[in-house]
Design a protein around this motif. Structure first.
Motif, PDB file in Angstrom:
ATOM      1  N   LEU A 195       0.788  -1.250   0.000  1.00 27.11           N
ATOM      2  CA  LEU A 195       0.000   0.000   0.000  1.00 27.11           C
ATOM      3  C   LEU A 195       0.813   1.289   0.000  1.00 27.11           C
ATOM      4  CD1 LEU A 195      -2.991   0.420  -0.332  1.00 27.11           C
ATOM      5  CD2 LEU A 195      -3.256   0.554   2.131  1.00 27.11           C
ATOM      6  N   THR A 196       1.697   1.500   0.995  1.00 23.46           N
ATOM      7  CA  THR A 196       2.429   2.770   1.013  1.00 23.46           C
ATOM      8  C   THR A 196       3.531   2.756  -0.054  1.00 23.46           C
ATOM      9  OG1 THR A 196       3.804   1.870   2.767  1.00 23.46           O
ATOM     10  CG2 THR A 196       2.075   3.384   3.421  1.00 23.46           C
ATOM     11  N   LYS A 197       3.851   3.973  -0.526  1.00 16.79           N
ATOM     12  CA  LYS A 197       4.913   4.096  -1.528  1.00 16.79           C
ATOM     13  C   LYS A 197       6.272   3.888  -0.875  1.00 16.79           C
ATOM     14  CE  LYS A 197       2.590   7.418  -4.491  1.00 16.79           C
ATOM     15  NZ  LYS A 197       2.498   8.835  -4.838  1.00 16.79           N
ATOM     16  N   ASP A 198       7.299   3.684  -1.720  1.00 22.33           N
ATOM     17  CA  ASP A 198       8.664   3.636  -1.182  1.00 22.33           C
ATOM     18  C   ASP A 198       8.998   5.002  -0.586  1.00 22.33           C
ATOM     19  OD1 ASP A 198       8.978   1.079  -2.009  1.00 22.33           O
ATOM     20  OD2 ASP A 198      10.382   1.522  -3.638  1.00 22.33           O
ATOM     21  N   ALA A 252      -5.607  -2.099   9.063  1.00 21.10           N
ATOM     22  CA  ALA A 252      -6.899  -2.554   8.533  1.00 21.10           C
ATOM     23  C   ALA A 252      -6.949  -2.336   7.017  1.00 21.10           C
ATOM     24  CB  ALA A 252      -8.051  -1.817   9.216  1.00 21.10           C
ATOM     25  N   GLN A 253      -6.462  -1.177   6.556  1.00 19.74           N
ATOM     26  CA  GLN A 253      -6.511  -0.887   5.113  1.00 19.74           C
ATOM     27  C   GLN A 253      -5.530  -1.759   4.339  1.00 19.74           C
ATOM     28  OE1 GLN A 253      -6.333   1.575   7.540  1.00 19.74           O
ATOM     29  NE2 GLN A 253      -8.546   1.860   7.407  1.00 19.74           N
ATOM     30  N   ALA A 293      -1.628   9.241  -2.506  1.00 20.53           N
ATOM     31  CA  ALA A 293      -0.662   8.854  -1.476  1.00 20.53           C
ATOM     32  C   ALA A 293      -0.361   7.357  -1.463  1.00 20.53           C
ATOM     33  CB  ALA A 293      -1.176   9.295  -0.106  1.00 20.53           C
ATOM     34  N   HIS A 294      -0.963   6.585  -2.379  1.00 24.24           N
ATOM     35  CA  HIS A 294      -0.745   5.141  -2.343  1.00 24.24           C
ATOM     36  C   HIS A 294       0.139   4.677  -3.484  1.00 24.24           C
ATOM     37  CE1 HIS A 294      -3.992   5.292   0.482  1.00 24.24           C
ATOM     38  NE2 HIS A 294      -4.830   5.716  -0.430  1.00 24.24           N
ATOM     39  N   ARG A 295       0.748   3.550  -3.266  1.00 27.51           N
ATOM     40  CA  ARG A 295       1.552   2.887  -4.280  1.00 27.51           C
ATOM     41  C   ARG A 295       0.690   2.592  -5.508  1.00 27.51           C
ATOM     42  NH1 ARG A 295       5.846  -0.131  -4.488  1.00 27.51           N
ATOM     43  NH2 ARG A 295       6.342   0.319  -2.330  1.00 27.51           N
ATOM     44  N   VAL A 296      -0.473   2.017  -5.293  1.00 24.53           N
ATOM     45  CA  VAL A 296      -1.386   1.690  -6.373  1.00 24.53           C
ATOM     46  C   VAL A 296      -2.597   2.587  -6.188  1.00 24.53           C
ATOM     47  CG1 VAL A 296      -2.861  -0.109  -7.321  1.00 24.53           C
ATOM     48  CG2 VAL A 296      -0.655  -0.709  -6.314  1.00 24.53           C
ATOM     49  N   SER A 297      -3.055   3.201  -7.281  1.00 32.48           N
ATOM     50  CA  SER A 297      -4.238   4.032  -7.143  1.00 32.48           C
ATOM     51  C   SER A 297      -5.425   3.153  -6.784  1.00 32.48           C
ATOM     52  CB  SER A 297      -4.510   4.768  -8.455  1.00 32.48           C
ATOM     53  OG  SER A 297      -5.845   5.198  -8.456  1.00 32.48           O
ATOM     54  N   LEU A 298      -6.024   3.424  -5.643  1.00 30.85           N
ATOM     55  CA  LEU A 298      -7.181   2.625  -5.244  1.00 30.85           C
ATOM     56  C   LEU A 298      -8.346   2.913  -6.178  1.00 30.85           C
ATOM     57  CD1 LEU A 298      -6.918   2.985  -1.379  1.00 30.85           C
ATOM     58  CD2 LEU A 298      -6.117   1.121  -2.792  1.00 30.85           C
ATOM     59  N   ASN A 299      -8.362   4.137  -6.746  1.00 28.44           N
ATOM     60  CA  ASN A 299      -9.393   4.453  -7.738  1.00 28.44           C
ATOM     61  C   ASN A 299      -9.212   3.617  -8.981  1.00 28.44           C
ATOM     62  OD1 ASN A 299     -10.696   6.332  -6.255  1.00 28.44           O
ATOM     63  ND2 ASN A 299      -9.517   8.063  -7.033  1.00 28.44           N
TER      64      ASN A 299
END
Ligand SMILES: [Zn+2]
Length: 468
Positions: A195-198, A252-253, A293-299
């Motif tokens: 989830l989080t970016k490098d 949780a996310q 703010a995420h590694r992969v766009s949740l959208n």
């Protein structure tokens, strides 16, 4: 004269707080709560070592309580300056601080009811009103944007990975025509994390203040998806329910995201996921509203995403939570607290642990003395809400989700620093961890390092001046 004082997270991991002073300005970086044993927690009640009313600004690296938990008290003590953070940190801080105020009120009420306090009456460290007052001072700034926060003090945020909104603070201090650059790492996340970016690599600076939580450790390489898929398949094969205690913000996310990937990659058919925690519901909405703010766009995952789709159900009320008690597997329930020290997860444990088809999956660190620790250590019966509960369910530990880089990753984070800093200060680690990382940086990079003590204050001469 530029001065840096270590007011927390020095030779310990909690209570992060640094005071930066020039002749003209005073700025704080972080204002965290001390957590852990009683001697540390007592520090939260101590009077500050400076006059809060004379501090020009506060900069927050991220929203974990050990970085923001003393903010409401600081405001009560007279601080009136702006509180700078990233937009996601502002959103998460609101729910985390309100939750912390609520828990402290509950603790104080309990002590008063049981007459277990020397203070009459026991008080919370801060209440709802103090949180609301603090929130009016929050100002947001995006990553990479420069801002002057006090005379001669400018800074920008750099992505630190670690948690939604988490940042390093790249600060420049101008004084008497000379400038000094100080980089505060904040908490540095892992490379290739879920989830989080490098984290953005550290930049050249005159001084660095670097976290060392896992400064004496290396995380073993593990395939988190494979571990989780194995647990899901085994549990569902028995017709069971997978119970996941998880910290409501972050963990949780990550769990939802991991399960989303397992389904969207076609490794498993979709299955229902129930998030039973009002705070996790709010935090999940905040995660979804910060796709940048995420590694992969949740959208990008779009309507098929478990985050939005019909497979994830959010439960806020107690009645909704209780309705889950009669639910049959296959299904997943995510609930807090992460260490099973309280909250709705305890009700689910009472219902699910006595049945062998179910699984309890631990996803984070379990402190000594917690129910989570007892279950991981193989307890066959446990006490929950004053009743004995038999443990027939499978109990597993999901490894590889740590939010902090290990020693090797911290050296990688420092790999782009090409010009030797005057000093690298190692903080936010137990003494062994901080000393170990200081030693490795000195050996492998040849940089001058120092592990400061709590309350230590150092003068930072600008580049070109001689060392103190
Ligand atoms: Zn943190």
């Amino acid at each position: 004269m530029t001065r840096l004082t270590f007011l927390g997270a020095a030779r310990t991991v909690t209570g992060s707080q640094y005071l930066v002073e020039t002749d003209a300005s005073r700025v704080l970086v972080d204002c965290g709560m001390f957590q852990g044993d009683k001697a540390l927690r007592q520090r939260n009640w101590a009077e500050p070592e400076y006059d809060p009313a004379r501090v020009d600004a506060l900069i927050l690296t991220h929203t974990h309580l050990d970085h923001i938990g003393r903010v409401p008290r600081l405001v009560k003590q007279g601080f009136r300056g702006p509180i700078w953070c990233t937009p996601a940190t502002r959103d998460l801080a609101e729910i985390l601080l309100l939750d912390a105020a609520h828990l402290q009120q509950e603790d104080a009420d309990y002590l008063n009811r049981k007459k277990l306090t020397k203070h009459e009456p026991a008080l919370p460290l801060f209440d709802d009103a103090a949180v609301q007052e603090s929130l009016t001072l929050f100002r947001t700034i995006s990553l990479g944007e420069n801002r002057e926060v006090a005379r001669g003090v400018t800074f920008s945020f750099r992505d630190a990975g670690h948690l939604l909104g988490a940042a390093s603070v790249d600060m420049t201090l101008e004084e008497h025509g000379r400038s000094t650059r100080v980089l505060f790492s904040g908490d540095v996340g892992r490379f290739g994390a879920v989830l989080t970016k490098d984290p953005e690599l550290a930049t050249n600076a005159d001084y660095l203040v670097v976290e060392s939580t896992y400064g004496n450790r290396s995380h073993p390489p593990v395939a988190v998806h494979d571990q989780l898929q194995g647990v899901l398949e085994r549990t569902f094969g028995r017709g069971g329910v997978l119970l996941i205690p998880a910290f409501a913000v972050g963990r949780a996310q990550q769990m939802i995201f991991l399960m989303d990937r397992i389904v969207t990659e076609g490794r498993m058919r979709p299955f229902p996921v129930h998030i039973d925690s009002p705070m996790a519901v709010d935090a999940t909405r905040i995660y979804a509203s910060h796709p940048e703010a995420h590694r992969v766009s949740l959208n990008g995952i779009g309507g098929r995403s478990l985050l939005y789709g019909k497979w994830v159900r959010l439960h806020r009320t107690r009645a909704e939570s209780e309705a889950l008690n009669t639910m049959k597997g296959p299904a997943v329930i995510i609930s807090s607290s992460g260490m099973l020290s309280g909250g709705r997860i305890l009700h689910h444990c009472r219902v699910r642990l006595p049945h062998p088809e179910n699984t309890l999956l631990i996803t984070g660190y379990q402190a000594a003395g917690t129910l989570g620790r007892a279950l991981l250590d193989g307890a066959r019966t446990v006490r929950i809400h004053k009743g004995e509960v038999a443990v027939l369910a499978e109990v597993r530990d999901l490894k590889g989700l740590s939010g902090h880089g290990d020693a090797g990753e911290m050296l990688r984070w420092l790999s782009a620093v090409s010009s030797p800093p005057r000093t690298i200060f190692l903080t936010h680690g137990e003494e062994d961890a901080a000393e170990a990382l200081a030693g490795r940086i000195a050996r492998e990079r040849g940089f001058r390092t120092h592990v400061p003590s709590l309350g230590e204050s150092v003068v930072l001469p600008p580049r070109g001046a001689s060392n103190p």
